[in-house]
Write an enzyme that holds these catalytic residues in place. Structure first.
Site, PDB file in Angstrom:
ATOM      1  N   ALA A 120       1.428   1.793  11.704  1.00 14.61           N
ATOM      2  CA  ALA A 120       1.658   1.084  10.438  1.00 14.61           C
ATOM      3  C   ALA A 120       0.361   0.921   9.665  1.00 14.61           C
ATOM      4  O   ALA A 120      -0.710   0.819  10.255  1.00 14.61           O
ATOM      5  CB  ALA A 120       2.266  -0.287  10.722  1.00 14.61           C
TER       6      ALA A 120
ATOM      7  N   ASP B 186      -4.743  -8.648  13.484  1.00 14.56           N
ATOM      8  CA  ASP B 186      -4.842  -7.212  13.762  1.00 14.56           C
ATOM      9  C   ASP B 186      -3.885  -6.914  14.925  1.00 14.56           C
ATOM     10  O   ASP B 186      -4.104  -7.362  16.056  1.00 14.56           O
ATOM     11  CB  ASP B 186      -6.283  -6.839  14.119  1.00 14.56           C
ATOM     12  CG  ASP B 186      -6.447  -5.334  14.200  1.00 14.56           C
ATOM     13  OD1 ASP B 186      -5.654  -4.678  14.912  1.00 14.56           O
ATOM     14  OD2 ASP B 186      -7.350  -4.804  13.528  1.00 14.56           O
TER      15      ASP B 186
ATOM     16  N   ASP C 187      -4.682  -5.690   5.557  1.00 18.57           N
ATOM     17  CA  ASP C 187      -5.734  -6.452   6.233  1.00 18.57           C
ATOM     18  C   ASP C 187      -5.735  -7.905   5.769  1.00 18.57           C
ATOM     19  O   ASP C 187      -6.138  -8.790   6.512  1.00 18.57           O
ATOM     20  CB  ASP C 187      -7.100  -5.813   5.949  1.00 18.57           C
ATOM     21  CG  ASP C 187      -7.238  -4.475   6.671  1.00 18.57           C
ATOM     22  OD1 ASP C 187      -6.764  -4.382   7.814  1.00 18.57           O
ATOM     23  OD2 ASP C 187      -7.798  -3.530   6.081  1.00 18.57           O
TER      24      ASP C 187
ATOM     25  N   ASN D 252       0.852  -1.194   0.000  1.00 20.21           N
ATOM     26  CA  ASN D 252       0.000   0.000   0.000  1.00 20.21           C
ATOM     27  C   ASN D 252       0.880   1.234   0.000  1.00 20.21           C
ATOM     28  O   ASN D 252       2.100   1.134   0.025  1.00 20.21           O
ATOM     29  CB  ASN D 252      -0.970  -0.024   1.196  1.00 20.21           C
ATOM     30  CG  ASN D 252      -0.230  -0.006   2.519  1.00 20.21           C
ATOM     31  OD1 ASN D 252       0.469   0.954   2.838  1.00 20.21           O
ATOM     32  ND2 ASN D 252      -0.345  -1.093   3.283  1.00 20.21           N
TER      33      ASN D 252
HETATM   34  N1  CTP Z   1      -3.899  -2.147  12.386  1.00 15.34           N
HETATM   35  C1  CTP Z   1      -3.121  -3.167  12.872  1.00 15.34           C
HETATM   36  N2  CTP Z   1      -3.165  -4.398  12.278  1.00 15.34           N
HETATM   37  C2  CTP Z   1      -3.966  -4.621  11.224  1.00 15.34           C
HETATM   38  C3  CTP Z   1      -4.770  -3.562  10.706  1.00 15.34           C
HETATM   39  C4  CTP Z   1      -4.717  -2.342  11.311  1.00 15.34           C
HETATM   40  O1  CTP Z   1      -2.380  -2.965  13.837  1.00 15.34           O
HETATM   41  N3  CTP Z   1      -3.983  -5.825  10.653  1.00 15.34           N
HETATM   42  C5  CTP Z   1      -3.878  -0.849  13.090  1.00 15.34           C
HETATM   43  C6  CTP Z   1      -3.265   0.297  12.319  1.00 15.34           C
HETATM   44  O2  CTP Z   1      -1.875   0.396  12.589  1.00 15.34           O
HETATM   45  C7  CTP Z   1      -4.032   1.465  12.871  1.00 15.34           C
HETATM   46  C8  CTP Z   1      -5.388   0.897  13.207  1.00 15.34           C
HETATM   47  O3  CTP Z   1      -5.195  -0.509  13.303  1.00 15.34           O
HETATM   48  O4  CTP Z   1      -3.476   1.937  14.078  1.00 15.34           O
HETATM   49  C9  CTP Z   1      -6.489   1.168  12.244  1.00 15.34           C
HETATM   50  O5  CTP Z   1      -6.104   0.907  10.918  1.00 15.34           O
HETATM   51  P1  CTP Z   1      -7.154   1.117   9.750  1.00 15.34           P
HETATM   52  O6  CTP Z   1      -6.560   0.682   8.469  1.00 15.34           O
HETATM   53  O7  CTP Z   1      -7.731   2.488   9.837  1.00 15.34           O
HETATM   54  O8  CTP Z   1      -8.307   0.152  10.229  1.00 15.34           O
HETATM   55  P2  CTP Z   1      -8.762  -1.263   9.809  1.00 15.34           P
HETATM   56  O9  CTP Z   1      -8.765  -2.127  11.014  1.00 15.34           O
HETATM   57  O10 CTP Z   1      -8.020  -1.760   8.640  1.00 15.34           O
HETATM   58  O11 CTP Z   1     -10.293  -0.990   9.453  1.00 15.34           O
HETATM   59  P3  CTP Z   1     -10.939  -0.457   8.068  1.00 15.34           P
HETATM   60  O12 CTP Z   1      -9.963  -0.810   6.985  1.00 15.34           O
HETATM   61  O13 CTP Z   1     -12.217  -1.194   8.023  1.00 15.34           O
HETATM   62  O14 CTP Z   1     -11.130   1.007   8.258  1.00 15.34           O
END
Ligand code: CTP
Length: 301
Positions: free
Chosen positions: A173, A205, A177, A109
């Protein structure tokens, strides 16, 4: 005389100079030394030490070099920086993750890692023993920070767990996902007429895992919420879902120019309140967050 590296450098610089002299007590007290010292003082040179004490030569008195900690404190004090997070341990995630499809291809990304790296720098400058766990970026490793380089989300999680315990964790980071459900051992070959289908598997996560880490849970867990709409509402939901303490919601809509850019517009969302920060550079966001974290912990550990 400027006939060695130190004196040559000092002669060539127009920056402030601090000296931490050390020598035998008679040498230190000698008129020649004291007169030279007076000259240095009139030139604005700052002195750290020397201290009274035992000398390597067996004598006792002024001339013992200032302790390393005193020298560091003098330098930090000169810059007007305090170390409110001294004695605390910080963990920061930064950058994208790369999820392999085969040995030559991966899913990535646009995260630059600038925000996470700036946060690690800001925490370290306030005295926290800081570990930065970073996906692939083009950035230099920040000075004074322990950097662990990883590629995938699963490697990032493992590195975070190894870095525990921590007083504060900041997950900045952009973790993928999903990863490829299977990683081909060999490069996928083009086969005329057929297109491969990518099946995906869910990545761990990291923020949610750290927030639910029981006894090893950092005292303060901070996440980001990258949103393109309904910023605060989505951030509140994310705070509850992930079980973290603070969320920094940032607008990553294409119009905001956040991804890869220099600025961020942040809303700090906690269980109790929402703070709207003005648009500022990622460095300023990092400084402000580090100040908030220092306030949260109060006096140094
Ligand atoms: N994050 C994480 N591990 C993941 C996904 C996200 O630690 N596998 C953390 C990111 O570092 C950030 C927070 O979760 O601090 C939110 O990331 P974001 O991309 O906004 O959220 P998502 O959980 O991916 O939700 P969505 O994509 O549905 O908004």
């Amino acid at each position: 005389q400027a006939d060695d590296l130190a004196s040559t450098t000092l002669l060539a610089t127009d920056k402030p100079v601090m000296i931490a002299p050390a020598m035998n007590v008679r040498m230190w007290l000698h008129d020649a030394t004291q007169t030279n010292l007076a000259t240095l003082r009139t030139r604005g040179i700052t002195l750290v030490g020397p201290n009274d004490g035992d000398m390597a030569c067996g004598e006792y008195g002024p001339g013992r070099m200032a302790e390393a900690d005193e020298i560091v404190d003098a330098v930090i004090g000169w810059f007007g920086v305090s170390a409110p997070l001294a004695g605390r341990r910080a963990l920061v995630t930064s950058g994208p993750t790369h999820e392999p499809i085969d040995p030559v291809r991966y899913i990535a990304n646009r995260s630059s890692g600038r925000q996470g790296h700036a946060i690690a720098t800001a925490l370290a400058r306030r005295g926290a023993a800081t570990t930065l766990i970073s996906g692939p970026t083009h950035l230099d490793d920040p000075a004074g920070v322990t950097v662990v380089h990883i590629e995938t989300a699963r490697e990032m999680l493992a590195a975070c767990e190894t870095a525990l315990p921590a007083d504060v964790a900041v997950c900045a980071a952009a973790v993928a996902d999903w990863r490829a459900g299977t990683i081909a051992d060999q490069k996928l070959k083009k086969d005329a007429g057929s297109v491969p289908t990518l099946t995906m598997a869910e990545n761990p996560d990291i923020l949610a895992t750290l927030s639910a880490a029981g006894n090893s849970r950092p005292g303060l867990v901070v996440g980001f919420a990258a949103e393109t709409e309904n910023l605060v509402e989505h951030a509140r939901a994310k705070l509850a879902r992930k079980g973290c303490d603070w969320i920094l919601a940032n607008d990553v809509s294409p119009a905001s120019g956040t991804f890869g850019g220099g600025d961020n517009t942040i809303h700090l969302v906690t269980a109790k309140a929402v703070e709207d920060w003005p648009r500022m550079s990622k460095t300023d966001v990092a400084e402000r967050l580090a100040d908030r974290i220092a306030d949260h912990f109060g006096s140094p550990a």
